[in-house]
Enzyme design. Structure first.
Site, mmCIF file in Angstrom:
data_model
loop_
_atom_site.group_PDB
_atom_site.id
_atom_site.type_symbol
_atom_site.label_atom_id
_atom_site.label_comp_id
_atom_site.label_asym_id
_atom_site.label_seq_id
_atom_site.Cartn_x
_atom_site.Cartn_y
_atom_site.Cartn_z
ATOM 1 C CG ASP A 47 21.134 71.141 -7.847
ATOM 2 O OD1 ASP A 47 20.029 71.372 -7.327
ATOM 3 O OD2 ASP A 47 21.868 70.188 -7.502
ATOM 4 C CE1 TYR A 75 20.134 65.230 -14.023
ATOM 5 C CE2 TYR A 75 19.531 62.954 -13.558
ATOM 6 C CZ TYR A 75 19.256 64.308 -13.484
ATOM 7 O OH TYR A 75 18.101 64.739 -12.873
ATOM 8 C CG ASP A 89 27.310 71.472 -5.898
ATOM 9 O OD1 ASP A 89 27.774 72.091 -4.909
ATOM 10 O OD2 ASP A 89 26.191 71.736 -6.383
ATOM 11 N NE ARG A 181 23.338 68.869 -5.345
ATOM 12 C CZ ARG A 181 22.776 69.376 -4.252
ATOM 13 N NH1 ARG A 181 23.523 69.801 -3.255
ATOM 14 N NH2 ARG A 181 21.468 69.462 -4.138
#
Length: 226
Positions: A47, A75, A89, A181
């Site tokens: 993203d 992540y 987000d 997310r």
């Protein structure tokens, strides 16, 4: 570097760049160096508000993109607890707030454990998943109702590295198709509150590590001087 035979470049994607922006920038540099248009693609979208490892393949190595995309990902990032946004987000403003006074270490640990292993996850409506041939986010941005179906994913490791409410730092190792997310949003619900993803960085794809990656300009310079 032999860009036609194929190269694999590890790039640290900057904040607010799309994955396609990175591909375009490097394709221009590679094609300029080669004197002709070279096929370039990436293995796994990040993203715009995420940073971190992006695998760029050129020439014949683009045939391995699906293989790299299918690898587990690692992540790190931060959940903001006590609020939600439509995009899960910071792309959009907060649309709801929730109490956090009841949240303690035991509840946080119980929530963390509940997400380990194979689970069902509903992707965000603001995502590129195709619904009736059209990216879900396009309808969502028009205010249309979008029904997202749950998908099976696997959270292999889920570590909470720092907790200073309203923020919780984390590290996750997960399967292809996992939306961090959505993990943030669902984690907030598991705390009987709300949450959104404040920051995100992809640190590993399979055995590929962000420590071996280059910044955009560094990568362009390496291409031009190769």
């Amino acid at each position: 570097m032999n860009f036609i035979e194929g190269e694999v470049l590890l790039v640290n994607k900057p904040l607010r760049w799309t994955s396609f922006d990175v591909v375009n920038k490097l394709r221009y540099a590679i094609s300029k160096k080669a004197g002709k248009r070279i096929k370039v693609g990436h293995a796994g979208t990040l993203d715009p508000l995420a940073t971190g490892l992006l695998i760029i393949c050129t020439g014949k190595m683009t045939k391995r993109i699906d293989e790299y995309t299918g690898m587990d990902k690692e992540y790190t990032g931060t959940f903001f607890i006590g609020a939600t946004t439509p995009t899960y987000d910071t792309e959009q403003e907060i649309n709801a707030t929730f109490p956090t006074q009841h949240i303690n270490d035991d509840l946080i640990e119980l929530a963390r454990k509940n997400f380990l292993g194979v689970i069902e996850q509903i992707p965000p409506v603001f995502s590129a998943i195709k619904i009736d041939g059209k990216a879900a986010y396009k309808n969502a941005r028009k205010g249309k109702e979008v029904e997202m179906k749950a998908r099976q994913i696997e959270i292999k490791e889920f570590e909470l590295t720092k907790t200073v409410l309203p923020e919780i730092d984390f590290r996750v190792v997960c399967s292809k198709g996992t939306y961090i997310r959505s993990l943030a949003f669902d984690f907030g619900k598991a705390l009987n509150s709300g949450a959104y993803l404040k920051t995100l960085c992809r640190t590993k794809i399979g055995a590929f590590d962000i420590k071996k990656s280059m910044g955009i300009e560094e990568c362009v310079n390496a291409i031009s001087t190769s």
